[in-house]
Every structure is written in structure tokens, then in C-alpha cells.
Design a protein around this motif. Structure first.
Motif, PDB file in Angstrom:
ATOM      1  N   SER A 171      37.141  45.830  40.184  1.00  0.00           N
ATOM      2  CA  SER A 171      36.940  46.807  41.068  1.00  0.00           C
ATOM      3  C   SER A 171      35.401  47.236  40.659  1.00  0.00           C
ATOM      4  CB  SER A 171      37.768  48.533  41.507  1.00  0.00           C
ATOM      5  OG  SER A 171      37.332  49.064  41.896  1.00  0.00           O
ATOM      6  N   GLU A 172      34.418  46.851  42.126  1.00  0.00           N
ATOM      7  CA  GLU A 172      33.055  46.787  41.652  1.00  0.00           C
ATOM      8  C   GLU A 172      32.806  46.130  40.804  1.00  0.00           C
ATOM      9  OE1 GLU A 172      31.396  48.140  44.789  1.00  0.00           O
ATOM     10  OE2 GLU A 172      32.961  49.070  45.377  1.00  0.00           O
ATOM     11  N   ASN A 173      32.179  46.687  39.838  1.00  0.00           N
ATOM     12  CA  ASN A 173      31.421  46.349  39.433  1.00  0.00           C
ATOM     13  C   ASN A 173      32.031  47.065  37.730  1.00  0.00           C
ATOM     14  OD1 ASN A 173      31.093  49.092  39.163  1.00  0.00           O
ATOM     15  ND2 ASN A 173      28.487  48.379  37.780  1.00  0.00           N
ATOM     16  N   VAL A 174      33.375  47.518  37.967  1.00  0.00           N
ATOM     17  CA  VAL A 174      34.506  47.653  36.564  1.00  0.00           C
ATOM     18  C   VAL A 174      35.281  46.146  36.781  1.00  0.00           C
ATOM     19  CG1 VAL A 174      35.547  48.808  35.723  1.00  0.00           C
ATOM     20  CG2 VAL A 174      33.735  49.836  37.138  1.00  0.00           C
ATOM     21  N   LEU A 175      35.677  46.053  35.106  1.00  0.00           N
ATOM     22  CA  LEU A 175      36.707  44.762  35.447  1.00  0.00           C
ATOM     23  C   LEU A 175      37.341  45.393  33.713  1.00  0.00           C
ATOM     24  CD1 LEU A 175      34.077  41.810  34.888  1.00  0.00           C
ATOM     25  CD2 LEU A 175      35.063  42.734  36.480  1.00  0.00           C
TER      26      LEU A 175
END
Length: 269
Positions: A171-175
Motif C-alpha cells: 500500500s503506497e510505499n509500505v510493504l
């Protein structure tokens, strides 16, 4: 080479060779058929031509802009959008397509700069080698280390300082990964080993259990099951260099040098 430009017709063709940091390469020519120059086979890409070429005898950087149509199989919109060609080393020459063994003329050598895409076409900036002179020749003093963990200045052995994991969600820049991540990977690097972002990497800014927050949003979709590699990081502090890596001899900073706030540390300053 001057003889090529004489007469009502000319047989000059532009040829450029691109080499990415991951080892992939590409050789194209403005001619309508493949040609060989200096022992390199350049593939026809007549829709790709330099818009202008600027050269100087001074310290101003040579530069050119290249405009073209996304027709080459090896120069795709996806790769350009993902930034795979950003910073690629380039060599631009002029050659005689009617006489492959004739002498060529070097026009520009440097790297590929900013790339923009508009519809079915693209425009790329090519920066000459002199553009590097715009950077400071000597590093500035800093309390933090200026080396990158594991490089030739740092010299820390990176064996055993990486790990692999699979992406569960993004999600966005979070893995979200399938395993917990140790704090030692903070400020390290995450590299995609598969999927649309294969080969690209981003710095790790935060870690919470099996979640990692990246500096950059993935340019392509990150599908569940994508394999990634995490590389250990460093906060570049002298205390960390001594206690964690026992590498004080190679610390590239000045932690004990007084800073600009020296006068404010005393009463009455």
C-alpha cells in the motif's frame, strides 16, 4: 568525415549506445537499416533522432536532447517509466552508413538524464561528461559518515547482512512481508527480485514487525508473492560504526569536529 557532408546528399547517421548500471545495453541508429560502426551493431530506429547537440571548448557541459517514437522492442514505455534507463552511460557518434569501415566522429559521452513520455513518443536529456564538474570535487565535513555501508570506503564485509522475503501486501510505499524484519535493516535497501519492479531498489525508512516503509513509492505494481532482498543499513553515526561494525578506522566523517553552534553551547553566548 567532412567528405560525408559534401554534395547534395549526405550519408551521415547518428548512432548511440546506452549501458545501464545492471549491465543491460542498447545500440540504436537513426538509419533506416541496421549498421555496424566501430565493431558495434546498431539497430535501426529511424524515429529516434537528436533534437539538438551543444558542444563547448570550455567547462560548460555538452548536452543534447533526443526525441523519438517508442518503436524499439528494447526501449519500452514501461522501462522508461520505471526509471530503468535513468543514469545509463551513453556514447553518441556520427557514422557513414554507406561506408561502415570509415572513421566515426564522437559527438557526446556522458549519461542519460531526465526522461519524459508523451503519448507514443518520448524525450530524453543526454548530459555530457563535463556535467559532472557541477558537483563539489571534495566532500564537505560532516559529523555523520559519508560512505555507504559496504562500499570501498567503508569496507565492511556484507556477507550474511542480507535477507530475502516475499511480499504479502503493498500500500503506497509500505510493504507487508511474510517474515519479521530486524531493526538492523533500517536505513538499508530493499531490492525487487521479480515482478514489474524487478531490479529496482529503494531505501528503507521505517520497520515495524513485518512491515517496511520505503523512501520511494514503487513505480510498478507490487504483486503478492514478489521476492525482495533486504540489505542491512547504517545510521552513519560514529557510535554505531564502533559498537556494531568495529570499523572506526574507516569512518568517513568528523564526529569530534566543533560545529557552527559551538558558541551557543556556553552561558552568555
Amino acid at each position: 568525415m567532412a567528405a560525408i557532408a559534401q554534395g547534395p546528399l549526405t550519408s551521415i547517421a547518428y548512432c548511440w549506445r546506452l549501458e545501464r548500471s545492471d549491465g543491460a545495453g542498447l545500440a540504436l541508429t537513426s538509419s533506416d537499416r541496421d549498421m555496424v560502426a566501430d565493431g558495434v551493431t546498431y539497430h535501426a530506429a529511424p524515429g529516434v533522432t537528436p533534437a539538438s547537440i551543444s558542444r563547448s571548448l570550455g567547462l560548460d557541459g555538452d548536452s543534447t536532447d533526443v526525441d523519438g517514437v517508442l518503436s524499439a522492442d528494447s526501449l519500452t514505455e514501461a522501462d522508461l517509466m520505471l526509471g530503468r534507463w535513468d543514469g545509463a552511460a551513453l556514447n553518441l557518434i556520427a557514422a557513414d552508413w554507406s561506408a561502415p569501415q570509415a572513421e566515426t566522429v564522437a559527438l557526446l559521452a556522458g549519461e542519460l538524464g531526465e526522461v519524459s513520455i508523451d503519448g507514443d513518443g518520448f524525450s530524453a536529456e543526454m548530459r555530457g561528461a563535463a556535467a559532472r564538474l557541477g558537483f563539489a570535487p571534495c566532500p564537505s565535513t560532516s559529523p555523520e559518515c559519508r560512505a555507504a555501508l559496504g562500499d570501498r570506503q567503508c569496507r565492511v564485509d556484507m556477507s550474511g547482512r542480507t535477507m530475502r522475503a516475499k511480499v504479502v501486501g503493498a500500500s503506497e510505499n509500505v510493504l507487508e512481508l511474510d517474515t519479521s524484519v530486524e531493526v538492523r535493516f533500517l536505513f538499508g535497501r530493499l531490492r525487487y527480485l521479480g515482478g514489474e519492479n524487478c531490479g529496482l531498489a529503494s531505501a528503507i525508512l521505517a520497520i515495524s514487525g513485518s512491515q517496511v516503509s520505503l523512501r520511494d513509492r514503487p513505480r510498478g505494481k507490487v504483486a503478492a508473492g514478489t521476492v525482495v532482498q533486504l540489505r542491512e543499513g547504517c545510521d552513519k553515526r560514529f557510535e554505531t560504526c564502533v559498537s556494531r561494525f568495529n570499523n572506526a578506522a574507516n569512518f568517513r566523517g568528523e564526529p569530534h569536529l566543533p560545529g557552527g553552534d559551538l558558541l551557543t553551547r556556553y552561558p552568555g553566548a
